[in-house]
Structures are given as C-alpha cells and as structure tokens.
Design a protein around this motif. Structure first.
Motif, PDB file in Angstrom:
ATOM      1  N   UNK A 197       9.737 -44.673 -12.769  1.00  0.00           N
ATOM      2  CA  UNK A 197      10.415 -43.416 -12.463  1.00  0.00           C
ATOM      3  C   UNK A 197      11.507 -43.200 -13.509  1.00  0.00           C
ATOM      4  N   UNK A 198      11.692 -41.967 -13.916  1.00  0.00           N
ATOM      5  CA  UNK A 198      12.674 -41.729 -14.974  1.00  0.00           C
ATOM      6  C   UNK A 198      13.414 -40.421 -14.761  1.00  0.00           C
ATOM      7  N   UNK A 199      14.704 -40.466 -15.087  1.00  0.00           N
ATOM      8  CA  UNK A 199      15.495 -39.250 -15.125  1.00  0.00           C
ATOM      9  C   UNK A 199      15.568 -38.678 -16.524  1.00  0.00           C
ATOM     10  N   UNK A 228      23.193 -50.904 -17.669  1.00  0.00           N
ATOM     11  CA  UNK A 228      22.000 -51.502 -18.246  1.00  0.00           C
ATOM     12  C   UNK A 228      20.845 -51.581 -17.267  1.00  0.00           C
ATOM     13  N   UNK A 229      21.133 -51.744 -15.959  1.00  0.00           N
ATOM     14  CA  UNK A 229      20.060 -51.852 -14.965  1.00  0.00           C
ATOM     15  C   UNK A 229      19.286 -50.549 -14.826  1.00  0.00           C
ATOM     16  N   UNK A 230      19.859 -49.445 -15.293  1.00  0.00           N
ATOM     17  CA  UNK A 230      19.167 -48.155 -15.237  1.00  0.00           C
ATOM     18  C   UNK A 230      18.305 -47.901 -16.473  1.00  0.00           C
ATOM     19  N   UNK A 231      18.368 -48.769 -17.453  1.00  0.00           N
ATOM     20  CA  UNK A 231      17.672 -48.544 -18.728  1.00  0.00           C
ATOM     21  C   UNK A 231      16.432 -49.433 -18.788  1.00  0.00           C
ATOM     22  N   UNK A 232      15.307 -48.825 -19.078  1.00  0.00           N
ATOM     23  CA  UNK A 232      14.053 -49.544 -19.307  1.00  0.00           C
ATOM     24  C   UNK A 232      13.667 -49.352 -20.773  1.00  0.00           C
ATOM     25  N   UNK A 266      22.913 -36.454 -16.855  1.00  0.00           N
ATOM     26  CA  UNK A 266      22.304 -37.748 -16.552  1.00  0.00           C
ATOM     27  C   UNK A 266      23.302 -38.874 -16.298  1.00  0.00           C
ATOM     28  N   UNK A 267      24.338 -38.985 -17.095  1.00  0.00           N
ATOM     29  CA  UNK A 267      25.193 -40.179 -17.070  1.00  0.00           C
ATOM     30  C   UNK A 267      25.762 -40.438 -15.683  1.00  0.00           C
ATOM     31  N   UNK A 268      26.169 -39.395 -14.996  1.00  0.00           N
ATOM     32  CA  UNK A 268      26.806 -39.565 -13.691  1.00  0.00           C
ATOM     33  C   UNK A 268      25.805 -39.768 -12.555  1.00  0.00           C
ATOM     34  N   UNK A 269      24.503 -39.675 -12.842  1.00  0.00           N
ATOM     35  CA  UNK A 269      23.486 -39.830 -11.812  1.00  0.00           C
ATOM     36  C   UNK A 269      23.047 -41.291 -11.735  1.00  0.00           C
TER      37      UNK A 269
END
Length: 1089
Positions: free
Chosen positions: A819-821, A749-753, A719-722
């Motif tokens: 949407x979530x990874x 932070x912009x990837x975290x909800x 996940x981290x590198x995506x």
C-alpha cells in the motif's frame, strides 16, 4: 602572405598580424637609440597592453621584422589624452583630425634593412583594418630626428601657433596607402570587367547583366568602383522596395517602418475616405536597398566607400538596407557597419535585415555629461524600465561625483547633430581583486599592468537603435575621456534579488555583447580558512558575492572586430552535454553567435531557487552558481517545452505548444530520463511500450531539479504529516539519495519501502563494498524496509483519475504488494517518448539509442547527436562504448570543437583519416555524488570504463584507504599501474570540498606528497586531514595543470624523467607561486624569509 624587399634587395614573405604578448621579447630586441630619441623609453608589455592597435610584421619563421603600436592620443604628457583634439587644432593645421578618424603612432621598430618596406606595409594594413581611419599622427614631446623610413610616410604638420612646449608633429594620410575607390554609375562598357568579377560566383545569369546596366533609372542604379581604370566592384541598388512585405517580415518600428511621414493636412469638409487617402499620401519611402554586391578580394576593405556615394545619390533617403539569407556562411565586410534585424518567425524564406541609418554613417561625438544634458537624457530614457535608477546615478554624478557607497561615478553622453543619442555611466570597480581571482580576465589583459583607478564598471548604458552599430566607438572614446583602461559589465541572473539585478539600465544588451568579450569563470579552491588563519587569502577574494557573468572591454579590444555567426543552432535538451556545448560557443571571444536556441522541458536549468532540493544524485557538472557565472541566459534563447517532431525537409523543430523552430544545425542531447512504468490498473510487461497517459498525482517520476522541487512541495503539503507508506522504486544511486531526502523531510523510516530490481539496466549502484555496507546499516537503523530483486508488475488506483493506492511486484520468493501514499519512480531509464517519436518519425536511425558516427553526425549532415541519448553505429564494432560511458561535459566540449571550424575562419576543419574509423575515447573522470542515508556525503570519481567490463574491486595493495564508514570519515584512493589516481571514494558526515577532491584525479602519487610511500610507512592516518594541509592548495589551483605541462616539457628530454637543471625546476615553481600569490599566500616566496 605579403612580400617585402629590404634595402639590399632581399625579399621576405611576411604576414601582418595583431601583436601578441609572446612577441614582447622580439619587439624589445628591435629597440634602438633612434627609436628612443623619438618615442621615448617604453615598456613593451605595457605598450601592448594599452595600445588600441598593435601590429607585428613577421616572416615565415616567426622572426619579427617590425612592430608598430597605435593609440587614440599623443605620446607622453604633452597634452591630456582627453583634450588632444582642441590642442592639435589650435596649434596645427589639423582641422580634419577627430577622435573618429585619427590614431597616433606611439612606437615603430624594425630591422634596419627592412624599415622602409615594413612601415609602408604596416600603414597599408592599419588603414585597411580600420575603415573610418583617415589620419595617423606622430605627436611626441621628444625632439629626436625621424628615421628615414618614417620620413618617407609622414609629413610635418603646419604650425599655426607655438604650442609652448617643443614637440614633434607629423601626419600620414590614407590617400597615400589605401586610397578611397572611385565610385561611379555603371556603364555597358564595364560589362567585361564585371564578368571577370562574376567568374567566381555561383548561379549567375550573365545574359541579364547588359540589360540591367541599360535599364538604370532614378529608382534603380548599378554602381561600380574602379582602381587604376579597372572595375573591381559592383553594387546594384534600388529605391523601389516592398515596404509592406518588409515590415511584415522584420521588426522595423525603430526606424519608422522605413517611411518618412510628412504633415499633410486634409480639407475640413473632406469625406472620411479622402482624409485616409491624404494620410496615406503623407507616407513616403525612406530607404534604398542593396540588391547585389560583389568586390575583388584585394579591395574588400574598401567596401564602405559605396555607402557615402549611395547617400549622396539619394539625398532624400535616410536608410540603406540589405537582406541576406539566415545561414549566409560568410557575411560581407560591408555589413560590419550595419545594424542587424532578425526576421519574424512567420517569414519565409528566413532572412536577416541589415540597416544603416544615414545619421549613423558619420559617427557620433562623445563628451562628458553636463547638468544641461539632464532634460534631454530624461527624454531619451523615459520609456525604459530602469530609467529611475539611471537618473538617480546621474544626479549623484552631478552633485558629488560619487555613489552612496563612496565609489567615483563618471557620466558621458553621445550626440549627433546636436541631439543626444546615448549615455554611458561608469562606476569605479571596487572588486578588482575578487574579479581577478574568480574570472580569467588574464586571458585578455595583464592585470598587474592596470592600476585600480583605470578599472571601471559599466553601470548604465543607453544608445538609440540607429546608433548601436557605433558602440565600439562609444567604448573607445569613453575609455580615453575617462582615463580608463578596462570596463567590466556584470550580468546577474534574473532569479536573484531585485536589489542586485534591477538597478543597472542597459539598453540594448546587444551593444555590450557585440563588442565586449565574455570572461570564463575560474574554478575556486575551497580553503580551510580557520586552519590557515593569517595565511588565508584576502577577504576581498574569499568573501561570498552573488554570482554574475562577466564581460570585459579594454583599449586593445576596441579595434578588434568579432566574426558574426548567423547560423541557427538549436540544442534540444538542457543536459550537461548540451550546456557544455553552448558554454564553449558563448565563451568564444572573437565569435558572436546571434541565433543560439535551447529547447528545455522546464526552461533554463539555472532558474531554480537552490541546488540542495535532494532526491537525485549529482554529477557536479553545473551548479546554479556555475550557470549564473556563464553568459548563457544573455546569449541563448530558451524555449520551454518538449520536442515533439522534426521536419528535416523544412529544417524545423516542432515543440509542444505549437512552436516551430527553424534550424541550420540541430543538436540532439536530451539524455536519458526515468519513464513512467506503465498504465495504472493493468498488468505491466517487462519490456512493454512507453506509457504517455494521465499520471496519478502521487506517482512521482523525477528527472531534474524542477521535478524534485515540485515533488518536495507536494510531499510537504500532502504526505509528510500523514501515515501512509512511501515506496521508492529503482536501480541506482538515486534511490538511496531519494530515501535520504524523505528521511530529512521528517518521514519515519518505517513508512518507507525501498524496492530494488535485479542488477542491470539502470545506473550502476554503489560499487564500493564499504559504502554498500554503510548504506545498508543506515537503512536498517532508520527502519527503512528494503525489498531486493523485485520487478514492478502492477499499479492500482482508487477510482478513475484517482491516486495510486497500491503497487505489486514479482520477486524470487513470493509476490509483493505494498500500500502506498506516494510512489517515487526512479526506474526504467531510457529515451523520452516524445524524443523517440520525433527521431523515429523523421527517419533518423534509432537502434535503442540515436545512431551517430564518430563525428557526432546522424544520417542527416545538419543533425547531430551527443550524450547518453546516442550510440555509435554498429560499423565501428564498439557496442561496449558510447557517450554515456564518458564525462558529459567533455563530450559536449568535443562536439563544440567539431562544429566550430564551420563558423570560425581562424580554424581549419580537422579530418584525420582515423577519426571516422575509430570511436573517440575521452579521459576526464566520471563523477557521481549525493547525500546517502545516515547523512553521509558521498563522492565517487572514476575513469571511464566500457559498459560490459567489470571494474576491479578496491584492493589494499593498489589502494589507499583511511577511516571507516561507521565513523563517517571513509576515504579511498585507487592507483593504476602508473601510480596515477584513477578512482576515489569519499563517505563523510561532514560536507565535502568536492571541487578540491576532483583535482586529485589523474595526479601521480609522487605529486601528492609521496602519497604511496608515506601510506606504507604508516604516516597517513586520515586522508581528509592530509588533503586539507596547506601544501595541497597549490594542486587545487585552476592553473596547476599549466604548471604541470611546463614541468613535463622540462623533463621530457631528460634522462630517467629527472630534469638536468634542478635550479630551473625550482625557478619554475617559484614563478608559479609568485604569479598566483593572490590565491596562494600561504606559500613563502624567494626572498620573503
């Protein structure tokens, strides 16, 4: 209680007990000129510390009437303690005196009027307490005259040769005080006497007794013991034993399956079946079984007298065995000299086998190892995994008597009949100061009375199975021969480095656990070493060492037996409650629990790489280091799996994987876990049923460190590198610590909800408004998107068994779809589904939680519940209180205190009438900590509160606050109406010395340097700096609470709470600082300046 009569005819009811350090003052007052003339001048504390057996005789008022101390060597420097046996046998008629059966009287003191009666009572008690003891000698270089009381019980030893130095030599033999019982074959005429013994037993069949007495033959015998012509004991034995069943039920390979194999050759021309028949005929039974045993309570200490008669009656048999029920509440004293074997899991009914080999009945000889012993020792240890390490140390002992680090080595061997059966290798204890500072060894010894050269570490221990019950004698002899007073044994957890854990050969560990006492680790002060400078404690104390569990055996413990507890105690759940319960049981010094089992989903909780894996907050109850310092892994069997069923009728716990665990006492403390919200691909109901189906790989539900470590690995790999989003959903502090962990892993932070449901139902969120504001600011700066008041309604997956692709929420405004990874679920905390199903299907009351009473019991008297899993029965009308409102460690400790009277004969069950009418309330603090967004280290400590009560906000008129969250030095203390600290909150960018700050809870502000008045005067600007001052270190000391109790006793009867004698208070403080000067060297002591 016993009754003694003085020379003037006055009677006193007395008790004979082991001496305690508190007796020293009373014993010292009994010392007179006549005692000094015979025994020399003595230091009473030193005497009590080094004696193998110290006995005090006290009356009902605890006045000491008499005292005697016994050692395993003569008084003074007449002869080296390691060589007294040849000295005594050379110069006196003492051929029968050996280290196995002889002790030496080093002091006898008594009130003059009671001396004659007291010495006889003490001698009787000592001979009864030490079964193998036959002689007590008085050998002293002092030439004073014996007191008349001693002359009555001691007789002179006949001299053979002048010892060169004049000395006193007297002996007292068993026959005069506790003679061996007469053992003989029972007769029908003994029927009436035996029936009197049978009167107190249950489930007897008296009609068969006469038939049993008449039906004796060569294979079946009934033995009786008599005293004064009266039968006082009975034992039925049989040489007809079903060995096939016995070997199927028990591990008997160490004893050859209780068969004697004789070499019987078969004819060369014999057919195969004839050869097999010949081989079978070569196996003959080699054991006699005790089938029944009863003895009068006044003669129970002479139970072992039967054993010698049995082996003489069956000279061709090498083993005596007896099988007893697993949950036998009190094992006969007879079995203390037997070896224990646990039944296999498949055996029914569950039994335990006790075995006494003929060879192990007569003791072993212990001596220093010599070079000629090496071949025999190689053969002894050849099959052991760590034999090479043992042989290397043995060779170093032969060559230089030192290990590579320069520490002295000593090696000893145990032999029987000329054959080596064991070895023990010691190493000088180089870390004595570290051990004293980090472990409570002073619960058992006075450290200052033991010289450094008297302390040693057990490096290697090997003892053949047939002689393991003689481990106590082995330790006693090694202490004498080596000139040591204490032996330490370190047990390192298996997960640590091979270099520390794989170089000590201990076979078997039970030999250590049976005779050594476990030592509790001490809470450590976190010192500001740089600020203290030269006033810091010694580096020997503050240096970092790999953690280990410590056991101790000293001279005064070598003749103190432990109480064996065979009850099968199964604890389900490695929660803080369960671990603290097991900790109390494992650290009982006089109890030996043989059947403790922990059922844990991920195995033992200490088996992980490190504590700081992130994601979840912590209660600071047990760190990996804490668990490594406890003997849990060596005393508790861990079963990895989940409880899936309880069979109350058969008393079985069913564990995933098909494992069945029998129990006598079952403790359920699984706690609460975050649950999978529901099945992917369908709409979720707010209170829907639990979901137990397949879980997508990117749906992470975290409940313990193993889950967090696995999640960390998955995120780094997948996940981290995506560029996908991470959705963190839940209610409580854990969502913030998980978000901070994602940020630390490199997720933008912009990837975290961060999705927060409405308040209520989960763990309480951050209560302090300042902390809330700091976290909100940090989330905003990190560009984390926060969604409040949202409920999860749907999880969508990409195809069958695919990963989650999106999650949907209902909110007050409009539906939210993300949407979530990866979806990190920290919501829906409740009882694990498998645990719920097990409880419900076994018909234990479940009302949202497992229902218990105020004494932890469910409706089944053998099933207990504790921790957040439980709730109190509604009959208490206390729904606002449950174990979840309190400190889980304290709850577990109280559970252990409730159960211990069932196993500990020294405790009486406490059943106050109000205990079952009122729910228990606890006082220790609730603790929560973790790392919050912004890199803020957070600690919150507060007193327990009811579920439905709202905690009062922090107010500045009753609170003390310094620093700001923005600068990373926020510290808030809240005082109750009694000026006691009942809440503290820390938020810092620097690491927190949390163990220090936990000591502040419950302390009065005056005790904290007049904290309140100084704060009002504007003298305190930074609480972090204030509590880092050296004067505070005394408060952080683990023994400060004892000092507080002493001060409270001094002020309890004083007016206005002030001691009348200020000098006494200063003296008490000086004693506290002086006694603990190793950890508190920064304080000046009286006379130092």
């Amino acid at each position: 209680m016993r009754t003694v009569m003085s020379a003037s005819g006055r009677e006193e009811a007395v008790v004979v007990r082991r001496s305690e350090s508190a007796d020293a003052e009373g014993i010292d007052s009994l010392i007179g000129p006549s005692a000094v003339a015979v025994f020399g001048r003595v230091n009473v504390i030193h005497l009590l510390e080094k004696a193998n057996l110290a006995v005090t005789l006290a009356n009902e008022r605890e006045d000491i009437l008499a005292h005697a101390s016994f050692f395993d060597h003569p008084i003074g420097d007449l002869v080296d303690q390691a060589h007294w046996e040849p000295f005594l046998q050379k110069h006196f008629s003492a051929e029968t005196c050996t280290p196995w059966n002889t002790l030496f009287l080093h002091i006898f003191l008594a009130q003059p009027d009671f001396a004659a009666a007291c010495i006889k009572e003490i001698m009787r008690a000592v001979f009864n307490a030490v079964t193998e003891l036959q002689h007590i000698c008085l050998v002293s270089p002092n030439l004073g005259s014996l007191e008349p009381a001693l002359e009555e019980v001691f007789e002179p030893l006949q001299r053979r040769k002048d010892p060169g130095r004049l000395c006193l030599a007297f002996i007292c033999c068993r026959e005069a005080h506790s003679p061996q019982l007469l053992i003989r074959t029972g007769r029908v005429e003994d029927y009436d006497d035996i029936m009197c013994l049978n009167a107190e037993r249950e489930n007897q069949r008296p009609s068969l007794l006469a038939e049993i007495l008449e039906a004796q033959d060569e294979k079946n015998s009934t033995l009786v013991c008599e005293s004064g012509g009266l039968v006082v004991g009975l034992m039925r034995i049989s040489a007809q034993v079903d060995m096939t069943r016995l070997n199927a039920d028990f591990e008997c390979d160490d004893f050859g399956g209780f068969y004697r194999r004789e070499e019987v050759g078969a004819r060369r021309d014999a057919r195969p079946e004839e050869t097999q028949s010949a081989e079978r005929s070569a196996k003959t039974l080699n054991a006699v079984c005790i089938q029944d045993f009863i003895i009068d309570k006044n003669y129970v200490t002479r139970s072992a007298d039967f054993i010698s008669y049995i082996f003489n009656l069956y000279p061709d048999l090498d083993f005596c065995i007896v099988s007893v029920p697993m949950a036998c509440p009190k094992l006969p004293l007879l079995l203390q000299s037997f070896l224990r074997r646990t039944s296999r899991a498949s055996s029914w009914p569950p039994q335990e086998l006790y075995v006494l080999p003929r060879a192990g009945h007569s003791g072993v000889e212990v001596r220093p190892a010599v070079a000629a012993d090496r071949p025999a020792l190689c053969d002894l240890v050849k099959d052991l995994r760590l034999s090479e390490a043992l042989l290397q140390d043995l060779d170093r002992f032969y060559e230089s008597r030192r290990d590579p680090g320069g520490a002295a080595l000593q090696a000893f061997v145990a032999q029987h009949g000329g054959q080596l059966v064991g070895t023990l290798i010691l190493r000088d204890e180089q870390d004595a100061e570290y051990i004293c500072a980090h472990y409570n060894i002073e619960n058992f010894i006075y450290f200052s009375h033991h010289r450094r050269e008297e302390l040693a570490q057990i490096r290697h221990l090997v003892l053949k199975s047939s002689f393991q019950h003689l481990g106590r004698h082995l330790f006693k002899e090694v202490l004498r021969l080596a000139g040591r007073s204490c032996l330490f044994h370190r047990m390192y957890p298996s997960i640590q480095g091979q270099e520390r854990t794989q170089n000590s050969c201990i076979h078997h560990l039970d030999v250590v656990l049976d005779y050594a006492v476990p030592v509790r680790p001490r809470r450590q002060i976190l010192y500001p070493l740089e600020e203290l400078g030269i006033n810091a404690p010694s580096r020997r104390i503050t240096e970092h060492q790999a953690p280990f569990a410590l056991s101790l055996i000293s001279r005064k413990l070598t003749l103190e037996p432990k109480v064996t507890v065979n009850a099968r105690i199964v604890v389900v759940g490695a929660s803080n409650t369960g671990l603290s319960f097991l900790e109390v049981l494992c650290l009982c010094p006089h109890l030996r629990f043989y059947s403790l089992t922990l059922v844990s989903t991920h195995g033992f909780p200490g088996d992980h790489e490190h504590d700081d894996v992130g994601f979840l907050s912590t209660s600071h109850a047990y760190s990996r280091r804490d668990l490594a310092q406890l003997p849990l892994q060596s005393c508790v069997a861990t079963v990895t799996g989940k409880m899936v069923g309880i069979n109350r009728k058969s008393k079985l716990v069913l564990v995933s994987g098909g494992v069945k665990l029998p129990y006598d006492h079952l403790v359920l403390c699984t706690g609460l876990q975050y649950q999978v919200p529901g099945p992917p691909g369908v709409d979720l109901q707010p209170n829907g049923s639990r979901y137990t189906g397949p879980v997508p790989a990117n749906l992470l539900t975290l409940n313990d460190l193993k889950d967090c470590a696995a999640a960390r690995r998955w995120l780094l790999s997948n996940f981290v590198e995506l560029e996908d989003n991470a959705v963190v959903y839940g209610d409580g502090i854990d969502v913030f610590t998980a978000t901070e962990t994602l940020l630390r892993l490199g997720v933008r932070g912009s990837r975290i909800h961060l999705v927060l449901p409405p308040p209520g139902g989960g763990d309480p969120r951050l209560g302090d408004p300042v902390v809330k504001g700091a976290v909100a600011t940090a989330l905003k700066e990190a560009e984390v998107q926060v969604h409040r008041h949202c409920l999860l309604t749907r999880m969508d997956v990409g195809g069958d068994d695919g990963p989650l692709t999106s999650v949907s929420f209902a909110s007050e405004e409009e539906p939210l779809r993300l949407q979530c990874g990866v979806f990190i679920n920290l919501s829906n905390k409740g009882v694990d589904y498998d645990a719920f199903r097990s409880i419900n299907n076994s018909f234990l009351p479940f009302d949202g939680r497992l229902v218990i009473d105020a004494t932890f019991r469910t409706c089944d008297s053998h099933v207990y519940g504790a921790g957040p899993l439980t709730k109190f029965s509604r009959r208490y009308y206390a729904d606002e209180w449950s174990h979840g409102n309190f400190n889980s460690k304290e709850v577990g400790q109280d559970l252990a205190a409730m159960l211990l009277p069932l196993f500990d004969p020294t405790l009486q069950p406490e059943a106050p009438p109000e205990r079952d009418r009122l729910v228990p309330l606890y006082t220790q603090a609730k603790i929560r900590g973790g790392r919050l967004p912004g890199g803020l280290n957070y600690l919150h400590v507060t007193k327990p509160s009811a579920t439905y009560a709202t905690s009062p906000p922090v107010t500045h008129d009753r609170g003390i606050v310094t620093g700001r969250a923005e600068t990373g030095n926020y510290f808030s203390l809240r005082l109750d109406r009694y000026d006691m600290v009942d809440e503290l909150t820390c938020l810092s960018l620097k690491p927190l010395p949390f163990s220090n700050y936990l000591c502040l809870f419950g302390k009065h502000q005056q005790l904290l340097g007049q904290l309140s008045s100084r704060y009002r005067q504007g003298l305190i600007h930074d609480l972090y700096s204030f509590f880092r001052q050296s004067w505070c270190l005394a408060i952080y000391h683990d023994r400060f609470s004892d000092f507080e109790q002493e001060l409270q006793q001094m002020t309890s009867n004083a007016e206005d709470g002030r001691p009348r004698d200020a000098a006494a208070l200063r003296s008490s403080a000086a004693r506290y600082l002086s006694y603990n000067r190793n950890l508190l060297p920064m304080f000046a002591r009286p006379g130092q300046l």
